[in-house]
Each structure stands twice: as structure tokens, then as C-alpha cells.
Design a protein around this motif. Sequence first.
Motif, PDB file in Angstrom:
ATOM      1  N   GLU A 208       0.809  -1.221   0.000  1.00  0.00           N
ATOM      2  CA  GLU A 208       0.000   0.000   0.000  1.00  0.00           C
ATOM      3  C   GLU A 208       0.843   1.272   0.000  1.00  0.00           C
ATOM      4  OE1 GLU A 208      -3.527   2.286   0.165  1.00  0.00           O
ATOM      5  OE2 GLU A 208      -3.262   0.118  -0.159  1.00  0.00           O
ATOM      6  N   PHE A 209       1.938   1.267   0.793  1.00  0.00           N
ATOM      7  CA  PHE A 209       2.680   2.522   1.005  1.00  0.00           C
ATOM      8  C   PHE A 209       4.146   2.468   0.571  1.00  0.00           C
ATOM      9  CE2 PHE A 209      -0.637   2.394   4.300  1.00  0.00           C
ATOM     10  CZ  PHE A 209      -1.307   3.569   3.992  1.00  0.00           C
ATOM     11  N   GLY A 210       4.658   1.267   0.264  1.00  0.00           N
ATOM     12  CA  GLY A 210       6.063   1.166  -0.105  1.00  0.00           C
ATOM     13  C   GLY A 210       6.981   1.268   1.098  1.00  0.00           C
ATOM     14  N   VAL A 211       8.261   1.379   0.829  1.00  0.00           N
ATOM     15  CA  VAL A 211       9.279   1.487   1.889  1.00  0.00           C
ATOM     16  C   VAL A 211       9.690   2.966   2.002  1.00  0.00           C
ATOM     17  CG1 VAL A 211      11.591   0.789   2.602  1.00  0.00           C
ATOM     18  CG2 VAL A 211      10.107  -0.856   1.433  1.00  0.00           C
ATOM     19  N   PRO A 212       9.567   3.577   3.177  1.00  0.00           N
ATOM     20  CA  PRO A 212       9.843   5.023   3.310  1.00  0.00           C
ATOM     21  C   PRO A 212      11.335   5.351   3.393  1.00  0.00           C
ATOM     22  CG  PRO A 212       9.163   4.135   5.420  1.00  0.00           C
ATOM     23  CD  PRO A 212       9.045   2.999   4.437  1.00  0.00           C
TER      24      PRO A 212
END
Length: 216
Positions: A208-212
Motif C-alpha cells: 500500500e505505502f512502499g518502503v519510506p
Amino acid sequence: MSNFLRTTICAFLLSGCIYANSEPMPYKSWYLGFSAPDYMEVWIESADVVDVKEQVYPSAMSGTAAIQRPPNNSGDPKGWPQKPGIGKGKNVTGADLPQKIYVRWQSLVEPQTYQMVINLPEATQEIMRKGEKAFCAADGKWITDYRNALVINLAPGGIAKVWVRGSCLTPIEVIRVKGVIDPRGPYEGKSGGKYDSLSDESKAYVKEFGVPYGSW
């Protein structure tokens, strides 16, 4: 013990460096703990210690790092905690205070394998040796406490941040280090490049958000 660690330790010993402060350690052992940001799962292949007396303690810690995986993507892996916990780890018994920590680990969300040598500043040992008066809310008592826990937080991109902390004392940030990729991959190339699977919660967050990257 890996060839990387052997080479690093040999270079260190041949340099003739001697730790100037020979005061005894004020406790029998210190704790080595590891954490990872929410969902950013880590497998530690090996964490090896070189103490201030130049003694080597291979495989002082291995396995999973402490991590939270709140349901419904409600966690937040970005950035570092203001007050890191003690992490998952072990007491390093028989060793003096740490001077170097070699870590080889797998960042499973990428996936990627990293290795690094954390050279702890001399001030780290001074902090760990110093006793301070502290109020422990758990039992309502004033005690003399020590920052006898070394906590390493491992993040994607090969980033590590290190704190020292005590049971009732505020954690102190020590150093931030960036590791290097090991092109051999997991388990020094002995697994054919295969990594362990992520948990369902971590898979859902990364999808959903990927790796920050850049937040650590």
C-alpha cells in the motif's frame, strides 16, 4: 565468523590501538538489543562484538529484531523513535564494554543483505560506565542506574542508529551508520539468493505505502 569480520578485526588489532580508560565495568554484563521500524522486518544473521580489551565475541546475537506490525496498516515505520525500547537481544556475558559491533543482516522488505562495522565513539563507554541517580516509576524508588543496554535499530537501505539506555534513564543517541550491500546475498550466498517470506501485515503495508526510504 565471516571473512569480512576477520579482516576488520585483524586490521584493528594490527593498528596497535589501546583503549586509554582501563576502569572496570560497573556491572557483570551489558545487553545488546535490536529493533526495526514498524513492518520493516529484519533477520540478523550475526552480530559480533569486539570489546575495549580487544576480545572478540562472535555471534553475540542473531535472529529477529523487535518489531511491531499493527493491523490495518495503522503503524508508522517512518523515522526513529524518541525513546527506543530495549529491543530483542541478549546479555553479552564475559565481555568488557563494547568498542566495535559487526552486524550482518537481511532487510526482508527489500529484500537485501547488508553488513557493517559500528565503531563506537570512546564517549559511548564513558556513558555506559557512569552511574546516575534515577527515579523508577515502576516501583517508586530512587536508584543508581546505568545505561548498560546498547540498542541498535536497523532500517531498509542499510541504515543503523545506535542508542545506549538504562532501565530508568533517558536513552542517549550514540551514532548513525550506513552499511554496505553484500553481493553474495543471504547467508553468504548459501541459500541461492532465497530470503524468508514477509508476514502478511508487512506485505500489506509495503504493497500500500512502499518502503519510506530517506526517513531514517
